[in-house]
Design an enzyme around this catalytic site. Sequence first.
Site, PDB file in Angstrom:
ATOM      1  N   ASP A 123       8.837   6.249  36.828  1.00 35.04           N
ATOM      2  CA  ASP A 123       9.971   5.243  36.555  1.00 35.04           C
ATOM      3  C   ASP A 123       9.768   5.402  34.453  1.00 35.04           C
ATOM      4  O   ASP A 123       9.040   6.590  33.941  1.00 35.04           O
ATOM      5  CB  ASP A 123       9.411   4.102  36.267  1.00 35.04           C
ATOM      6  CG  ASP A 123       9.433   3.961  37.943  1.00 35.04           C
ATOM      7  OD1 ASP A 123      10.367   4.171  38.200  1.00 35.04           O
ATOM      8  OD2 ASP A 123       8.315   3.050  38.091  1.00 35.04           O
ATOM      9  N   LYS A 124      10.339   4.539  33.316  1.00 32.63           N
ATOM     10  CA  LYS A 124      10.406   5.038  32.219  1.00 32.63           C
ATOM     11  C   LYS A 124       8.850   4.635  31.969  1.00 32.63           C
ATOM     12  O   LYS A 124       7.887   4.209  32.363  1.00 32.63           O
ATOM     13  CB  LYS A 124      10.995   3.527  31.587  1.00 32.63           C
ATOM     14  CG  LYS A 124      10.308   3.827  30.796  1.00 32.63           C
ATOM     15  CD  LYS A 124      11.248   2.255  29.697  1.00 32.63           C
ATOM     16  CE  LYS A 124      11.407   2.065  28.007  1.00 32.63           C
ATOM     17  NZ  LYS A 124      11.885   1.106  27.567  1.00 32.63           N
TER      18      LYS A 124
END
Length: 508
Positions: A123-124
């Site tokens: 994810d980010k």
Amino acid sequence: MLRKVLQRITQVIKSVKMTDISPSSAAVQQDDKGNKRPLVEELSDQHKKQKTESGEQPKKLQKRKIAMLIGYNGKGYHGIQINKEVNTIENEILQALVKTQCIPQEHADVPQKMSFQRACRTDKGVSAAQNLLSLKVIIDIENLLEKINSHLPEQIRVFGYRRTTGGFDCKNYCDNRTYMYICPTYAFAPLENIVTDEYRMTDDVVEHVNKMLARFVGTHRFHNYTSKIDAKEARAKRYIISFTCGKPFIRDGCEFCVITVRGQSFMLHHIRKMIGITIAIVRGNCGEDVIDKSWKPERVDIPKAPGQGLCLEQPHYDNYNKKYGTDGIHAPLDWVDEQDAINKFKEEYIYSDIMKTEKDEKIMMEWLGTLQHHAFDFVNDKDDRDSRFDKKRFLDKCKRDTDIVITPETGFNFKSKRSNFDNSENTKANEDNSDGQSESEVKIKSETIEDNSDKHLDSEVEMKSESEVKIKSEADVKINSEIIEDKDLTKENEEEADQDIKAVKVQS
């Protein structure tokens, strides 16, 4: 008998045609306009075009199916997956392959044309010490790795590659995955303590953390640890192989520990929520029974730990290595020769950055203040409730409801004004433990009065030192040893209030 005669006649006719037709008449083809042209002349033209200056015909470069080992620091990127709207890790890597002439631009725009796949999606902001890509590229290029890395930023590296079977898929062939979470140990400090970098984790706390992490080992339905997945869906069931917390260590005056989890597969926010509820239990925000509730079909409010400390350690390919790694044709995907470069990259660009960012920005410390806003119980809505508790919204909520926020420089004291877990006992413990506190000591006495329509809370605050307290009101006024009786208090009577008023009445 008749069939044999016919076969013999057919063979004779074919042999006669082959001897009668002249080479000039046979070696002809039609061009686009329908004109006949000798085939030999066409081949001759192609041969001339393919000849190099040395007179040798160039070797045709073929694409090969490979497994490419990469590592990256996810800070500043919106995850690994290709996204034309934002900057991602795969966008950087594909453009580097185009510049190195491993793939054409067409394949970078449509990765499916080269059978592109990733082993693990991050994810980010999440980093990876080792992640794997499978794709078809041209590898007959001198100093290939050096050329690829020269077109990549320093926080993204390609460590090596291996030739694989034609049908290899790094995602489907992956047996399990190992993640790490680097966490400051003050995250496990008891609820009544003032949270600072000086906190040190004892062996009893480490044992308690490992006991809670062991509750997740095995096969469970983790629908409450992700978003938009129902308990009845098959994908909600996941298998956790191991989940442990290592011994703490000190880096730049702050103590950290490494939590390692190995599982068959993980969902969105899966690991961060398991760690989030573990922190809440160990600190005392909720009881261990919340984990039992989370296995049930109903939606439970589970906090999500910050993504700053999460890192993909390694994808595992034990079955592939056992089947193809010893066949004499394909090399095993164990990456033994690349370990020195991997360890150096982890220390310089991942571990050090995670710990430095936490020490400077206090991401975990601010997140700890959001735990008091969670229900740790069944909720009616099926949305991911904890998405509202990000940094900005938490500070807004403190400004709107809490009025008093102690700065990270003097330490955080997260004595909840409305705890959902045995509030009366926690409040009493907080009052008893407030005596003999350090220089930035804060005494909070609270009593909750429940009514059918509303809840009121009265708090008495005494400041015993010169520690700085931020008063979060509409004007953000800073006053040493300041106590406010009413929200409508103006600037003109603040000096008088500083001398005479020693109680606070906050209605929330």
